[in-house]
Design an enzyme around this catalytic site. Structure first.
Site, PDB file in Angstrom:
ATOM      1  N   TYR A 141       0.822  -1.214   0.000  1.00 35.31           N
ATOM      2  CA  TYR A 141       0.000   0.000   0.000  1.00 35.31           C
ATOM      3  C   TYR A 141       0.860   1.271   0.000  1.00 35.31           C
ATOM      4  O   TYR A 141       0.397   2.322  -0.425  1.00 35.31           O
ATOM      5  CB  TYR A 141      -0.905   0.037   1.241  1.00 35.31           C
ATOM      6  CG  TYR A 141      -2.189  -0.739   1.116  1.00 35.31           C
ATOM      7  CD1 TYR A 141      -2.188  -2.109   0.919  1.00 35.31           C
ATOM      8  CD2 TYR A 141      -3.420  -0.092   1.223  1.00 35.31           C
ATOM      9  CE1 TYR A 141      -3.370  -2.813   0.834  1.00 35.31           C
ATOM     10  CE2 TYR A 141      -4.611  -0.794   1.143  1.00 35.31           C
ATOM     11  CZ  TYR A 141      -4.582  -2.156   0.948  1.00 35.31           C
ATOM     12  OH  TYR A 141      -5.761  -2.846   0.860  1.00 35.31           O
ATOM     13  N   LYS A 192       3.739 -15.033   2.549  1.00 36.71           N
ATOM     14  CA  LYS A 192       4.076 -15.861   1.387  1.00 36.71           C
ATOM     15  C   LYS A 192       5.599 -16.003   1.364  1.00 36.71           C
ATOM     16  O   LYS A 192       6.279 -15.558   0.424  1.00 36.71           O
ATOM     17  CB  LYS A 192       3.533 -15.224   0.100  1.00 36.71           C
ATOM     18  CG  LYS A 192       2.047 -15.463  -0.129  1.00 36.71           C
ATOM     19  CD  LYS A 192       1.673 -16.911  -0.441  1.00 36.71           C
ATOM     20  CE  LYS A 192       1.990 -17.276  -1.874  1.00 36.71           C
ATOM     21  NZ  LYS A 192       1.635 -18.716  -2.144  1.00 36.71           N
ATOM     22  N   ASP A 225      -2.259 -18.108   1.238  1.00 38.14           N
ATOM     23  CA  ASP A 225      -3.297 -18.772   0.439  1.00 38.14           C
ATOM     24  C   ASP A 225      -3.925 -19.921   1.222  1.00 38.14           C
ATOM     25  O   ASP A 225      -5.146 -20.111   1.229  1.00 38.14           O
ATOM     26  CB  ASP A 225      -2.744 -19.242  -0.924  1.00 38.14           C
ATOM     27  CG  ASP A 225      -1.474 -20.074  -0.823  1.00 38.14           C
ATOM     28  OD1 ASP A 225      -0.856 -20.110   0.269  1.00 38.14           O
ATOM     29  OD2 ASP A 225      -1.087 -20.693  -1.841  1.00 38.14           O
ATOM     30  N   ASP A 249      -6.083  -7.167   4.290  1.00 39.76           N
ATOM     31  CA  ASP A 249      -7.263  -6.590   3.642  1.00 39.76           C
ATOM     32  C   ASP A 249      -8.161  -7.708   3.127  1.00 39.76           C
ATOM     33  O   ASP A 249      -9.370  -7.720   3.352  1.00 39.76           O
ATOM     34  CB  ASP A 249      -6.812  -5.680   2.485  1.00 39.76           C
ATOM     35  CG  ASP A 249      -7.988  -5.020   1.793  1.00 39.76           C
ATOM     36  OD1 ASP A 249      -8.894  -4.546   2.499  1.00 39.76           O
ATOM     37  OD2 ASP A 249      -8.003  -4.985   0.544  1.00 39.76           O
ATOM     38  N   ASP A 253     -11.891  -9.405   4.922  1.00 38.65           N
ATOM     39  CA  ASP A 253     -13.197  -9.473   4.242  1.00 38.65           C
ATOM     40  C   ASP A 253     -13.730 -10.896   4.307  1.00 38.65           C
ATOM     41  O   ASP A 253     -14.922 -11.132   4.523  1.00 38.65           O
ATOM     42  CB  ASP A 253     -13.061  -9.080   2.756  1.00 38.65           C
ATOM     43  CG  ASP A 253     -13.318  -7.593   2.523  1.00 38.65           C
ATOM     44  OD1 ASP A 253     -13.007  -6.795   3.424  1.00 38.65           O
ATOM     45  OD2 ASP A 253     -13.808  -7.232   1.435  1.00 38.65           O
TER      46      ASP A 253
END
Ligand code: IPM
Ligand code: MG
Length: 365
Positions: A141, A192, A225, A249, A253
């Protein structure tokens, strides 16, 4: 001591849910003598329309001087074609960056009465109570270089940079470990590390901090993941999930849907101790339902509860407010996203009603 609370309603359903939280805050002012001075300001598209920029310097200064900032949501199709740094979202990112609120707490709690509202089987989500700690002022970001450049052949190339220093990793990891100590004492860090050097650094630094200072906390690492998959396969395995800005983020959700609706999730963004906190629902501006008075105010009202807990020094009021939301939902007052037909105002009033109810403790009977 009077607390200063700045409301930044923003765009879309932001103003509707912000006014719900303001009503609730006023209730505490009137009924609990909670001394508060409320001011409001513009952010996002609302600020662009008035001042041409998504966050005016005076608003930013007011935010940094407040005790707590309560933000509705930013963004919408009206401003989608603005240049990148003049989009509503840029105002929010500037605010987060300038307030240095690096730790974003996103608790995903399933209220018992909503177990049927989740798209997952009730037995998969029953008792869900997890905390996502999302790094908020670094990573992709904010990383430089960024932008779109033109290649010699005339074709365009977009660049964003994912970068973290070990200090940025450690300070947010510390928040996760401290929270875990007050919960079940279990942290899962998602990265990751298999494909990103910065991800491997993340993993190493989190582990080092745990070994040096938090050996009482159980730490595991999971690829992001896999974490996304585990969140829908067996979410009850998690207590605290620690992750970076972008993965946080996305995973938050996803976690929100376990609780029945994106509209339920609050967040607290915290910086160094003593600095103001930023409180916002995670749902965004939802332009499709803006102005219709049926947005779910719970994410915003529960964000106010987090403000009571983390910045306004009234954890007792936080707990009361969370209980009141739970009781309003138990009483069957629900907005459409959680399977009811109540309006924003009706659910807000139901929360106020629940706050005012005399609670008879078992011990008092
Ligand atoms: C969130 C939102 C923001 C983010 C947007 C509005 C910039 O999605 O708070 O989750 O990406 O952080
Ligand atoms: Mg988001």
């Amino acid at each position: 001591m009077t607390k200063n609370v700045l409301f930044l309603p923003g765009d879309g359903i932001g103003p509707e849910v912000a006014s719900a939280a303001r009503k609730v805050l006023n209730w505490f002012g009137t009924h609990e003598n909670f001394a508060v001075k409320v001011t409001t300001g513009l952010i996002g598209g609302a600020a662009i329309d008035v001042a041409g920029v998504p966050l005016a310097p005076a608003t930013l200064a007011a935010a940094c001087a407040a005790d707590a900032v309560l933000l509705g949501a930013v963004g919408g199709p009206k401003w989608a074609n603005q240049s990148f740094n003049l989009r509503p979202e840029a105002g929010l990112l500037d605010l987060r960056g300038a307030m240095q609120v690096f730790a974003n707490l996103r608790p995903a709690v399933l209220f018992p009465s909503l177990s049927e509202a989740s798209t997952l089987k009730p037995e998969t989500v029953a008792g869900l109570d997890l905390m996502i700690v999302r790094e908020l002022t670094g990573g992709v970001y904010f990383g430089e270089p960024r932008g779109v450049t033109e290649l010699p052949d005339g074709k365009r190339r977009g660049i964003n940079t994912h970068s973290y220093t070990c200090d940025e990793i450690r300070r947010v990891a510390r928040v996760a470990f401290e929270l875990a100590r007050e919960r079940k004492g279990v942290v899962c860090s998602a990265d990751k590390a298999n494909v990103m050097e910065a991800g491997l650094l993340w993993r190493e630094e989190v582990q080092k901090l745990r070994d040096a200072e938090y050996s009482d906390v159980k730490l595991s690492h999971m690829l992001a993941d896999n974490c996304a998959m585990q969140l829908v396969r067996a979410p009850l395995q998690f207590d605290v999930i620690l992750t970076d800005n972008l993965f946080g983020d996305i995973l938050s959700d996803q976690a929100a849907m376990l609780t029945g609706s994106l509209g339920m999730l609050p967040s607290a963004s915290l910086g160094a101790p003593g600095k103001p906190g930023l409180y916002e629902p995670i749902h965004g501006s939802a332009p499709d339902i803006a102005g219709k008075n049926y947005a779910n105010p719970c994410g915003m009202i529960l964000s106010l509860a987090l403000a009571f807990r983390h910045t306004l020094e009234r954890p007792d009021l936080a707990a009361r407010l969370e209980c009141a939301v739970s009781r309003a939902l138990e009483n069957g007052v629900r907005t459409r996203d959680i399977g009811g037909a109540a309006s924003t105002a009706e659910l807000t009033d139901a929360v106020l009603f629940a706050l005012g109810e005399k609670v008879v403790h078992v011990a008092d009977v």
